[in-house]
Design a protein around this motif. Structure first.
Motif, short mmCIF file in Angstrom:
data_model
loop_
_atom_site.label_atom_id
_atom_site.label_comp_id
_atom_site.label_asym_id
_atom_site.label_seq_id
_atom_site.Cartn_x
_atom_site.Cartn_y
_atom_site.Cartn_z
N ALA A 16 0.85 -1.19 0.00
CA ALA A 16 0.00 0.00 0.00
C ALA A 16 0.89 1.23 0.00
O ALA A 16 1.91 1.27 0.68
CB ALA A 16 -0.93 0.02 1.22
N CYS A 18 1.54 5.50 0.39
CA CYS A 18 1.19 6.51 1.40
C CYS A 18 0.61 7.73 0.69
O CYS A 18 0.28 7.68 -0.49
CB CYS A 18 2.41 6.87 2.23
SG CYS A 18 3.63 7.89 1.38
N HIS A 19 0.47 8.81 1.40
CA HIS A 19 0.04 10.07 0.80
C HIS A 19 0.89 11.20 1.37
O HIS A 19 1.73 10.98 2.25
CB HIS A 19 -1.46 10.31 1.05
CG HIS A 19 -1.84 10.40 2.50
ND1 HIS A 19 -1.64 11.53 3.27
CD2 HIS A 19 -2.41 9.49 3.34
CE1 HIS A 19 -2.07 11.31 4.49
NE2 HIS A 19 -2.54 10.09 4.57
N THR A 41 -7.10 13.12 -0.07
CA THR A 41 -5.66 13.02 0.13
C THR A 41 -4.89 13.38 -1.13
O THR A 41 -5.43 13.38 -2.24
CB THR A 41 -5.26 11.60 0.56
OG1 THR A 41 -5.70 10.67 -0.42
CG2 THR A 41 -5.86 11.25 1.90
N PRO A 43 -2.07 11.80 -3.15
CA PRO A 43 -1.34 10.52 -3.23
C PRO A 43 0.16 10.73 -3.45
O PRO A 43 0.59 11.67 -4.11
CB PRO A 43 -1.98 9.83 -4.45
CG PRO A 43 -3.29 10.51 -4.65
CD PRO A 43 -3.09 11.93 -4.20
N GLY A 48 5.81 3.61 0.58
CA GLY A 48 4.74 2.72 0.99
C GLY A 48 5.20 1.64 1.94
O GLY A 48 6.35 1.61 2.39
N SER A 113 -1.29 2.73 5.69
CA SER A 113 -0.53 1.94 4.74
C SER A 113 -0.18 0.58 5.32
O SER A 113 -0.30 -0.46 4.64
CB SER A 113 0.75 2.69 4.33
OG SER A 113 1.47 1.99 3.34
N ASP A 147 -7.18 6.36 6.04
CA ASP A 147 -7.05 7.10 4.79
C ASP A 147 -7.48 6.20 3.64
O ASP A 147 -7.39 4.97 3.73
CB ASP A 147 -5.61 7.55 4.60
CG ASP A 147 -5.17 8.53 5.67
OD1 ASP A 147 -5.85 9.57 5.81
OD2 ASP A 147 -4.18 8.27 6.37
N LEU A 149 -6.31 4.86 1.09
CA LEU A 149 -5.20 4.34 0.30
C LEU A 149 -5.57 3.04 -0.41
O LEU A 149 -4.88 2.64 -1.36
CB LEU A 149 -3.99 4.11 1.20
CG LEU A 149 -3.52 5.34 1.99
CD1 LEU A 149 -2.36 4.97 2.92
CD2 LEU A 149 -3.10 6.46 1.05
N ASP A 152 -6.35 3.45 -4.28
CA ASP A 152 -5.27 3.60 -5.26
C ASP A 152 -5.22 4.94 -5.97
O ASP A 152 -5.05 5.01 -7.19
CB ASP A 152 -5.35 2.47 -6.29
CG ASP A 152 -5.14 1.10 -5.65
OD1 ASP A 152 -4.29 1.00 -4.74
OD2 ASP A 152 -5.80 0.14 -6.06
#
Length: 372
Positions: A16, A18-19, A41, A43, A48, A113, A147, A149, A152
């Motif tokens: 996964a 992160c942002h 968010t 991206p 990750g 994540s 979040d 995530l 995608d």
């Protein structure tokens, strides 16, 4: 050294991203006119968490390493129960291992994540493909707020406490170049110490106005309007997480021709947004990095909101985020999410002060949790 898998063991993997904080975060109205905490968010797929899960049939405990990733451990347990039900197979034990390069406590979604990668690894070990809404449900159950995530990188207004989409804003954010930086010397934020505040009708109107502007920015692929929304959201966020450098950050943005600034609403990560079509983009990015350095704000990563927003030749080498050893914090980080009741509600202590991406030579005793 990890022993070889026993007979019947199956290994699954998951990842996964992160942002980089939020473009917009606040309180919005759902389809029934009820107030809901929500966020959009920014991206950042280059960083990750990677997870590996090994099923151990005939055992009962689920373990995790590093041992302090307790949210990921809970998520793996819930995912195990979900997958076992779908496959109509007995519950069993297993081993979850996490690795990654996301700075903790800066508002970049490191715990989300971890959780999402863990759920995906467990599902892969069972040979199950879990839909995003199921992953979201399990993630919120594991950490109380998550979040988006698992979706995608699409621009969505996401209710982080409920794990559901309030609005799909479009296929992609407007193209923009982001010069990331770390406020507060890159120190992790103790979000449990943040003040709480109630949102009134005027607040909701302000966030709904920004929601409409962001919807239009996405529809027209307008980076200037994207920057305006991010800047206004960051200003509103100052009422909860007041950054001493925010005024200086705005001064730098105006001086170098950025279209706006974005700030994580639960951490110290921030970014200056640029129009990729602006004249002399290379010069603007270079002047931005110098101005941030002169202001005592370390630049970190330069990246695009879309894959083709910035030519690779314009991306300078990344500067790692300052580490706590370089910038000691008087209080250890707790969770990236504020306590329940904040705009980005959380579940308390997800990560202790020692929760860092493990080094290759790190040896930690795994934590244990019986299978549900």
């Amino acid at each position: 050294m990890t022993p070889p898998p026993s007979t019947g063991a199956r290994t699954g993997t998951g990842r996964a991203a992160c942002h980089h904080g939020e473009i917009l975060q606040g309180v919005f109205l759902d389809e029934h006119g009820r107030r809901r905490a929500g966020l959009v968010t920014l991206p950042m797929p280059s960083l990750g968490t990677r997870a590996q899960f090994v099923r151990r049939p005939g055992t009962e405990d689920i373990t995790v390493a590093p041992a302090d990733r307790t949210k990921a451990l809970r998520a793996a347990t819930y995912a195990m129960a979900e997958c076992a039900t779908r496959r109509r197979t007995p519950l069993c034990g297993g081993e979850l291992r996490l690795s990654g390069n996301i700075p903790v406590g800066l508002g970049m979604g490191s715990s989300s994540s971890d959780v999402i990668a863990a759920v995906r690894a467990v599902a892969d070990a069972f040979g199950v493909r879990l839909p995003p809404d199921t992953v979201a449900r399990l993630a919120v159950r594991a950490e109380r707020a998550s979040d988006p995530l698992m979706l995608d990188g699409r621009p969505l207004l996401f209710a982080q406490r409920e794990g559901r989409v309030l609005e799909e804003l479009g296929p992609a954010l407007p193209p923009a170049v982001v010069v990331g930086c770390a406020l507060g010397g890159g120190r992790p934020v103790d979000t449990l110490a943040l003040s709480t505040r109630a949102y009134d009708t005027e607040d909701v109107r302000a966030y709904e106005r920004l929601r409409a502007l962001l919807r239009h920015a996405v529809a027209t692929a307008d980076p200037a309007l994207l920057g305006r929304v991010a800047t206004d959201s960051a200003r509103l966020g100052q009422r909860v997480l007041a950054h001493e450098e925010f005024g200086e950050l705005m001064t730098v943005a105006n001086r170098v021709g950025a279209v706006g600034v974005q700030v994580a609403h639960s951490g110290n990560v921030a970014g200056l947004l640029f129009d990729p079509a602006a004249p002399d983009l290379r010069g603007r990015l270079a002047r931005c990095a110098r101005a941030l350095s002169a202001a005592g704000i370390p630049a970190t990563y330069t990246f695009g909101t879309t894959a083709d927003a910035v030519p690779p030749a314009l991306i300078p080498p990344p500067h790692p985020f300052p580490t706590p050893s370089q910038n000691p914090s008087p209080n250890p980080p707790t969770s990236e999410e504020p306590p329940h009741g904040h705009a980005h509600g959380g579940s308390g202590r997800a990560h202790g002060g020692g929760d860092r991406p493990p080094r290759p030579d790190t040896c930690r005793r795994p934590a244990h949790l019986p299978a549900l």
